[in-house]
Design a protein around this motif. Structure first.
Motif, PDB file in Angstrom:
ATOM      1  N   TYR A  21       0.803  -1.222   0.000  1.00  0.00           N
ATOM      2  CA  TYR A  21       0.000   0.000   0.000  1.00  0.00           C
ATOM      3  C   TYR A  21       0.840   1.278   0.000  1.00  0.00           C
ATOM      4  CZ  TYR A  21      -3.512  -3.442   1.187  1.00  0.00           C
ATOM      5  OH  TYR A  21      -4.327  -4.549   1.181  1.00  0.00           O
ATOM      6  N   LYS A  24      -0.396   5.025  -0.754  1.00  0.00           N
ATOM      7  CA  LYS A  24      -1.832   5.103  -0.479  1.00  0.00           C
ATOM      8  C   LYS A  24      -2.048   5.682   0.917  1.00  0.00           C
ATOM      9  CE  LYS A  24      -3.128   2.514  -4.083  1.00  0.00           C
ATOM     10  NZ  LYS A  24      -4.050   2.938  -5.112  1.00  0.00           N
ATOM     11  N   HIS A  48     -14.865   3.395   2.091  1.00  0.00           N
ATOM     12  CA  HIS A  48     -14.121   2.560   1.150  1.00  0.00           C
ATOM     13  C   HIS A  48     -14.662   2.742  -0.269  1.00  0.00           C
ATOM     14  CE1 HIS A  48     -12.246  -0.961  -0.632  1.00  0.00           C
ATOM     15  NE2 HIS A  48     -13.429  -1.453  -0.911  1.00  0.00           N
ATOM     16  N   GLN A  52     -11.885   4.818  -2.437  1.00  0.00           N
ATOM     17  CA  GLN A  52     -10.856   3.861  -2.834  1.00  0.00           C
ATOM     18  C   GLN A  52     -10.185   4.256  -4.148  1.00  0.00           C
ATOM     19  OE1 GLN A  52     -12.200  -0.149  -3.529  1.00  0.00           O
ATOM     20  NE2 GLN A  52     -14.079   0.530  -4.541  1.00  0.00           N
ATOM     21  N   VAL A  57      -7.217   3.242   1.445  1.00  0.00           N
ATOM     22  CA  VAL A  57      -7.304   1.804   1.713  1.00  0.00           C
ATOM     23  C   VAL A  57      -7.693   1.642   3.174  1.00  0.00           C
ATOM     24  CG1 VAL A  57      -6.077  -0.391   1.787  1.00  0.00           C
ATOM     25  CG2 VAL A  57      -5.542   1.269  -0.006  1.00  0.00           C
ATOM     26  N   PHE A  88     -13.553  -4.479   2.042  1.00  0.00           N
ATOM     27  CA  PHE A  88     -12.164  -4.042   2.190  1.00  0.00           C
ATOM     28  C   PHE A  88     -11.396  -5.140   2.920  1.00  0.00           C
ATOM     29  CE2 PHE A  88     -14.685  -1.860   5.508  1.00  0.00           C
ATOM     30  CZ  PHE A  88     -14.096  -2.351   6.674  1.00  0.00           C
TER      31      PHE A  88
END
Length: 156
Positions: A21, A24, A48, A52, A57, A88
C-alpha cells in the motif's frame, strides 16, 4: 521500523507486507464482530466505496483483546461481509495491546498516542497513515468514520 516493512496476514491466511500500500492513504481499524461499535462497519464500507479510487485503503484487523470476537478470523470476517457488506481487506485476529501486541499496533500506538497513552482503548480505534507511511492521527472508538471523512480527504 517502517510501517511498510510490517508483515500482516489476511483472514484467509495470505501473508504480505504493508509495502503493498505504499503511496496510499491508510485507515487502519481494530475491529470485533460482537462489539457495540460494530455498526461502524457500514460507515467504513461507505468510505471505502467513496474514496478507494482516490487512494484510500481501509484495513480491518480483527481483535479479541476485549473479548468481543468470535473464535476464528474466517467466522468474524464472514459476519463483517455478510451482515455489513464489507469488502475491504480484513485480517487475522491480533492482539492490539501488551507484550503480544502485533507489531503494526505497537507502531501505531507509539506514533499516535491516545487517552491511555500507548494502548488501544477499545475496538474500533482508527488510525490514519498518510501516503508517506507516517501515522498522522488516531480516532477514538466513539468517533464515527463518516464524521471525519473530510479530514481523511486532505490526505488523499
Amino acid at each position: 521500523m517502517n510501517i511498510y516493512d510490517i508483515e500482516v496476514v489476511l483472514e484467509d491466511g495470505e501473508k504480505y507486507t504493508l509495502d503493498r500500500y505504499r503511496g496510499k492513504t491508510l485507515l487502519i481499524v481494530n475491529t470485533a464482530s460482537k462489539c457495540g461499535f460494530t455498526g461502524q462497519f457500514e460507515d467504513l464500507q461507505k468510505l471505502h466505496e467513496k474514496y478507494q479510487d482516490e487512494g484510500l485503503v481501509i484495513l480491518g484487523f480483527l481483535s479479541n483483546q476485549f473479548n468481543q470476537e468470535v473464535d476464528t478470523a474466517d467466522e468474524a470476517a464472514a459476519v463483517c461481509r455478510q451482515t455489513y457488506g464489507v469488502n475491504f481487506p480484513m485480517h487475522e485476529i491480533v492482539q492490539v495491546n501488551g507484550p503480544e501486541a502485533h507489531p503494526l499496533f505497537k507502531l501505531l500506538t507509539k506514533e499516535a498516542k491516545g487517552t491511555l497513552g500507548n494502548k488501544v482503548k477499545w475496538n474500533f480505534t482508527k488510525f490514519i497513515v498518510n501516503k508517506e507511511g507516517e501515522v498522522i492521527k488516531r480516532f477514538a472508538p466513539t468517533n464515527k468514520p463518516l464524521e471525519f471523512a473530510e479530514e481523511i480527504k486532505q490526505y488523499l
